[in-house]
Write a protein that holds these residues in place. Sequence first.
Motif, mmCIF file in Angstrom:
data_model
loop_
_atom_site.group_PDB
_atom_site.id
_atom_site.type_symbol
_atom_site.label_atom_id
_atom_site.label_comp_id
_atom_site.label_asym_id
_atom_site.label_seq_id
_atom_site.Cartn_x
_atom_site.Cartn_y
_atom_site.Cartn_z
ATOM 1 N N ASN A 2 -6.824 8.299 -8.950
ATOM 2 C CA ASN A 2 -7.510 7.829 -7.742
ATOM 3 C C ASN A 2 -8.408 8.981 -7.308
ATOM 4 O O ASN A 2 -8.023 10.139 -7.422
ATOM 5 C CB ASN A 2 -6.510 7.501 -6.640
ATOM 6 C CG ASN A 2 -5.587 6.367 -7.041
ATOM 7 O OD1 ASN A 2 -6.044 5.298 -7.413
ATOM 8 N ND2 ASN A 2 -4.284 6.593 -7.003
ATOM 9 N N GLY B 276 0.815 -1.217 0.000
ATOM 10 C CA GLY B 276 0.000 0.000 0.000
ATOM 11 C C GLY B 276 0.844 1.261 0.000
ATOM 12 O O GLY B 276 0.341 2.346 -0.244
ATOM 13 N N GLY C 269 -4.351 9.938 -1.043
ATOM 14 C CA GLY C 269 -3.479 8.754 -1.025
ATOM 15 C C GLY C 269 -3.044 8.407 0.386
ATOM 16 O O GLY C 269 -2.997 9.248 1.268
ATOM 17 N N ASP C 270 -2.745 7.154 0.569
ATOM 18 C CA ASP C 270 -2.177 6.687 1.833
ATOM 19 C C ASP C 270 -0.899 5.933 1.464
ATOM 20 O O ASP C 270 -1.002 4.932 0.747
ATOM 21 C CB ASP C 270 -3.179 5.753 2.528
ATOM 22 C CG ASP C 270 -2.710 5.356 3.923
ATOM 23 O OD1 ASP C 270 -1.503 5.374 4.169
ATOM 24 O OD2 ASP C 270 -3.565 5.014 4.759
ATOM 25 N N PRO C 271 0.273 6.374 1.830
ATOM 26 C CA PRO C 271 0.640 7.385 2.824
ATOM 27 C C PRO C 271 0.890 8.809 2.318
ATOM 28 O O PRO C 271 1.388 9.629 3.101
ATOM 29 C CB PRO C 271 1.931 6.812 3.413
ATOM 30 C CG PRO C 271 2.573 6.038 2.308
ATOM 31 C CD PRO C 271 1.454 5.561 1.413
ATOM 32 N N ARG D 11 -9.549 10.022 -4.386
ATOM 33 C CA ARG D 11 -9.493 10.145 -2.920
ATOM 34 C C ARG D 11 -8.057 10.515 -2.566
ATOM 35 O O ARG D 11 -7.179 10.494 -3.433
ATOM 36 C CB ARG D 11 -9.814 8.794 -2.313
ATOM 37 C CG ARG D 11 -9.021 7.745 -3.116
ATOM 38 C CD ARG D 11 -8.705 6.491 -2.469
ATOM 39 N NE ARG D 11 -7.966 5.625 -3.375
ATOM 40 C CZ ARG D 11 -6.654 5.475 -3.366
ATOM 41 N NH1 ARG D 11 -5.896 6.135 -2.519
ATOM 42 N NH2 ARG D 11 -6.055 4.663 -4.218
HETATM 43 N N1 GLY Z 1 -0.308 5.424 -2.038
HETATM 44 C C1 GLY Z 1 -1.103 4.948 -3.083
HETATM 45 C C2 GLY Z 1 -2.550 4.960 -2.838
HETATM 46 O O1 GLY Z 1 -3.063 5.546 -1.898
HETATM 47 O O2 GLY Z 1 -3.266 4.400 -3.650
#
Ligand code: GLY
Length: 418
Positions: free
Chosen positions: A285, A226, A289-291, A287
């Motif tokens: 995407n 992720g 992102g994480d991180p 939304r």
């Molecule tokens: N870091 C990639 C994601 O949030 O999809």
Amino acid sequence: MKILIIGSGGREHAIAWKFAQNSKVEKIYVAPGNAGTELLDICENIELFNIEEMVEFAENNKIGLTMVGSEELLVEGIVDKFEERGLTIFGPNKKSAILEGSKAYSKNFMKKYGVKTAAYEIFSDYDNAIKYLDTIEYPTVIKASGLAAGKGVIIAQNKEEALEAVKEMLLDNKFKQTSARIVIEEFLIGAEASILSITDGETIIPFISAKDHKKIGEGETGLNTGGMGVIAPNPYVTSDIMKDFIDDIMVPTLEGLKSEKMKFNGVIFFGLMITEKGIYSLEYNMRLGDPETQAVLPLMENDFLEILEMCIDGDLDKVKMSWKNSSACCVVGVSGGYPESYNKGYEITGISGVNDLVFIAGAKLEKEKLLTSGGRVINIVSLEKNLETACKKAYNSIDKINFEGLFYRRDIGKLYNI
Ligand code: GLY
Ligand code: AMP
């Protein structure tokens, strides 16, 4: 004002932390949240099991704004359900979330509106797909069209690997409906970049650039995760590259949104590749992102809630973004074994000795103890005048953290030639 955040990652902890800096916020509910949000005074973690329960909760508790962290509920249409009931929610409606939910749709959208992207073809028929494999160069990239939590992309080094991937996706239904259609696309070599942006469908404003580190191993090797760490700003995104991004990707995307009548208040997170031939759009995407969020929000000088409210009020064109003149480095600590199987329930110690920002992801509180409960466990974020010192400081901090099996990459922020 009361806010509802939906999600349980480090991203949602960072969003709650940033919202909490606005003095008019009296309470932030996080569903389901994690130990990090539980430890914030202003937050309360709650359990809500489906969209209907979320709508009801927002209605009954007079929630002024709902924000959704990850993509699944957006693609399912949570925004439409909230709006039908007159509730304020920030994010794309179902019609627009398809830009993340279907790679086949988003590639066709990019082509239609002249957004610079890798050459590609779309297949749902196995025989046609394998015939096409005779006509292309390798490596090549094979993607399941639907949501696959980052696991639906295979880089095939040669035709044999490509045949295997196509068979898994189209014949063996490895990703179920997600891979009923596949995209086969040109392999790009370069440095990746993430640029988050905010839009109301009329105006779009890019945030400071970021660089994720997606692979489990140092030097970008091994399995996809992720995200193992982020730096912001992204050193490969020079002012010339930023200009090309705006002209070749961001502006044509906005034109596409307008033409397709995709009107919403939300985020577009551009997944990008900077190559010798310039910057390309890999994916959208819909939304944060994480991180990426954990590194980007601490650099933001504006009040985040105020920006979202201006966006919702149709005043995004009046927003002036301002960023700290610093670099952020976020290092992610994960459970040993991640992204494959790993154990949970180990006690996390050492956080009180850390002088940097700590955003918790997969950890829960049990009898006042902090225990691991997921793959990505903890994010340490350091802000300094330059990237090198930010990374050094983040590593000094994460070295103080302990739990059984803790693993992190040692090369977050190390720059490789492209
Ligand atoms: N870091 C990639 C994601 O949030 O999809
Ligand atoms: P995506 O979900 O489309 O962002 O793909 C996941 C990851 O696969 C990206 O972050 C890249 O590392 C890699 N990838 C995707 N498309 C390409 C491409 N056309 N060329 C090279 N690598 C790619």
